[in-house]
Write a protein that holds these residues in place. Structure first.
Motif, short mmCIF file in Angstrom:
data_model
loop_
_atom_site.label_atom_id
_atom_site.label_comp_id
_atom_site.label_asym_id
_atom_site.label_seq_id
_atom_site.Cartn_x
_atom_site.Cartn_y
_atom_site.Cartn_z
N LEU A 227 -36.65 -56.62 -9.98
CA LEU A 227 -35.78 -55.68 -10.67
C LEU A 227 -36.47 -54.32 -10.79
O LEU A 227 -35.86 -53.29 -10.50
N ALA A 228 -37.74 -54.32 -11.19
CA ALA A 228 -38.47 -53.05 -11.29
C ALA A 228 -38.56 -52.36 -9.94
O ALA A 228 -38.37 -51.15 -9.83
N ARG A 229 -38.82 -53.13 -8.90
CA ARG A 229 -38.92 -52.54 -7.56
C ARG A 229 -37.58 -51.98 -7.10
O ARG A 229 -37.52 -50.93 -6.46
N ALA A 230 -36.49 -52.66 -7.42
CA ALA A 230 -35.16 -52.16 -7.07
C ALA A 230 -34.88 -50.86 -7.84
O ALA A 230 -34.37 -49.89 -7.28
N LEU A 231 -35.23 -50.85 -9.12
CA LEU A 231 -35.01 -49.64 -9.92
C LEU A 231 -35.86 -48.48 -9.42
O LEU A 231 -35.46 -47.32 -9.56
N ASN A 232 -36.99 -48.77 -8.83
CA ASN A 232 -37.81 -47.71 -8.24
C ASN A 232 -37.03 -46.98 -7.15
O ASN A 232 -37.15 -45.77 -6.99
N ASP A 233 -36.20 -47.71 -6.41
CA ASP A 233 -35.42 -47.11 -5.32
C ASP A 233 -34.08 -46.54 -5.79
O ASP A 233 -33.65 -45.50 -5.30
N VAL A 234 -33.40 -47.21 -6.70
CA VAL A 234 -32.03 -46.82 -7.04
C VAL A 234 -31.77 -46.72 -8.54
O VAL A 234 -30.63 -46.79 -8.98
N GLY A 235 -32.81 -46.52 -9.34
CA GLY A 235 -32.68 -46.68 -10.77
C GLY A 235 -32.29 -45.49 -11.61
O GLY A 235 -32.21 -45.61 -12.82
N ASP A 236 -32.05 -44.31 -11.04
CA ASP A 236 -31.60 -43.23 -11.91
C ASP A 236 -30.11 -42.97 -11.68
O ASP A 236 -29.55 -43.36 -10.67
N TRP A 237 -29.47 -42.32 -12.65
CA TRP A 237 -28.01 -42.20 -12.59
C TRP A 237 -27.54 -41.38 -11.38
O TRP A 237 -26.53 -41.72 -10.79
N TRP A 238 -28.25 -40.32 -11.01
CA TRP A 238 -27.82 -39.55 -9.85
C TRP A 238 -27.82 -40.40 -8.60
O TRP A 238 -26.90 -40.33 -7.78
N THR A 239 -28.84 -41.22 -8.44
CA THR A 239 -28.95 -42.05 -7.25
C THR A 239 -27.78 -43.02 -7.16
O THR A 239 -27.17 -43.17 -6.10
N LEU A 240 -27.45 -43.68 -8.25
CA LEU A 240 -26.33 -44.62 -8.23
C LEU A 240 -25.01 -43.91 -7.97
O LEU A 240 -24.13 -44.43 -7.29
N LEU A 241 -24.87 -42.69 -8.48
CA LEU A 241 -23.63 -41.95 -8.23
C LEU A 241 -23.54 -41.47 -6.79
O LEU A 241 -22.44 -41.42 -6.22
N ILE A 242 -24.67 -41.14 -6.18
CA ILE A 242 -24.67 -40.80 -4.76
C ILE A 242 -24.24 -42.01 -3.94
O ILE A 242 -23.42 -41.90 -3.02
N GLY B 183 -46.66 -38.12 -15.14
CA GLY B 183 -45.82 -38.43 -13.98
C GLY B 183 -45.01 -39.70 -14.21
O GLY B 183 -45.27 -40.48 -15.11
N LYS B 184 -44.03 -39.87 -13.36
CA LYS B 184 -43.16 -41.04 -13.41
C LYS B 184 -43.96 -42.28 -13.00
O LYS B 184 -44.73 -42.24 -12.04
N THR B 185 -43.77 -43.37 -13.70
CA THR B 185 -44.43 -44.63 -13.36
C THR B 185 -43.88 -45.13 -12.03
O THR B 185 -42.67 -45.11 -11.81
N ASP B 186 -44.75 -45.59 -11.16
CA ASP B 186 -44.34 -46.14 -9.87
C ASP B 186 -43.99 -47.61 -10.08
O ASP B 186 -44.87 -48.47 -10.13
N LEU B 187 -42.71 -47.89 -10.19
CA LEU B 187 -42.26 -49.26 -10.43
C LEU B 187 -42.45 -50.15 -9.21
O LEU B 187 -42.37 -51.37 -9.32
N ALA B 188 -42.70 -49.56 -8.05
CA ALA B 188 -42.91 -50.35 -6.83
C ALA B 188 -44.15 -51.22 -6.94
O ALA B 188 -44.28 -52.21 -6.21
N THR B 189 -45.05 -50.89 -7.85
CA THR B 189 -46.28 -51.67 -8.01
C THR B 189 -46.10 -52.86 -8.96
O THR B 189 -46.99 -53.70 -9.06
N PHE B 190 -44.97 -52.94 -9.65
CA PHE B 190 -44.72 -54.05 -10.56
C PHE B 190 -44.43 -55.32 -9.77
O PHE B 190 -43.78 -55.28 -8.73
N ASN B 191 -44.86 -56.45 -10.29
CA ASN B 191 -44.56 -57.74 -9.68
C ASN B 191 -43.23 -58.24 -10.25
O ASN B 191 -43.16 -59.22 -10.97
N CYS B 192 -42.17 -57.48 -9.91
CA CYS B 192 -40.83 -57.76 -10.45
C CYS B 192 -39.81 -57.13 -9.51
O CYS B 192 -39.84 -55.92 -9.28
#
Length: 164
Positions: free
Chosen positions: A14-29, A3-12
């Motif tokens: 940037l990682a938490r932001a990428l968890n929400d908006v980090g794939d190319w489809w999301t940024l294009l939407i 499964g995909k790593t849950d970046l929301a658990t990282f103490n970072c």
């Protein structure tokens, strides 16, 4: 397949932001929402993505508070929230990077202000307005740093001392 790593658990952040908006489809939407797309069909027509993928990304963006779903249940309208609109500087900076390095300084789309003037390159500046380059950046633990993050910075500091 794992499964995909849950970046929301990282103490970072940037990682938490990428968890929400980090794939190319999301940024294009999000880009298309800035360009005025509001309905599922508009996003799909612009992006040409599979309906199930688009549906999943829209649902995730709403759950993350980046988009707001409103209007009729059968024909919802999606709009950027304050959190979504706050992504504008990051998107413009990434687009300008792409203009330079991926589009050979021939931008397919130009970003302008309300008067039609092309925006200058997004840059980092210090409190006095002087530009801050990558070589000038320093990182240190912030108020939300956990012990692991603090230890990582301490270890890096020790390595730098050894190299001197």
């Amino acid at each position: 397949m794992p499964g995909k790593t849950d970046l929301a658990t990282f103490n970072c952040s940037l990682a938490r932001a990428l968890n929400d908006v980090g794939d190319w489809w999301t940024l294009l939407i999000i880009r298309d929402a800035f360009l005025g797309a509001q309905r599922f069909s508009e996003f799909q027509r612009s992006l040409g993505m599979a309906r199930n993928t688009l549906s999943d990304r829209l649902e995730r963006l709403c759950a993350a508070g980046v988009l707001l779903r409103g209007g009729a249940l059968a024909r919802p309208i999606y709009s950027l929230t304050e959190k979504g609109r706050a992504l504008a500087p990051a998107l413009v900076a990434l687009q300008q990077w792409g203009d330079q390095f991926a589009s050979e300084n021939r931008p397919p789309v130009v970003v302008t202000d309300q008067c039609g003037r092309r925006l200058p390159r997004v840059k980092l500046v210090d409190r006095d307005g002087a530009e801050v380059g990558p070589e000038d950046l320093r990182f240190r633990p912030g108020p939300g740093a956990d012990e692991r993050t603090r230890a990582r910075f301490q270890a890096a500091k020790s390595v730098r001392k050894e190299l001197k």
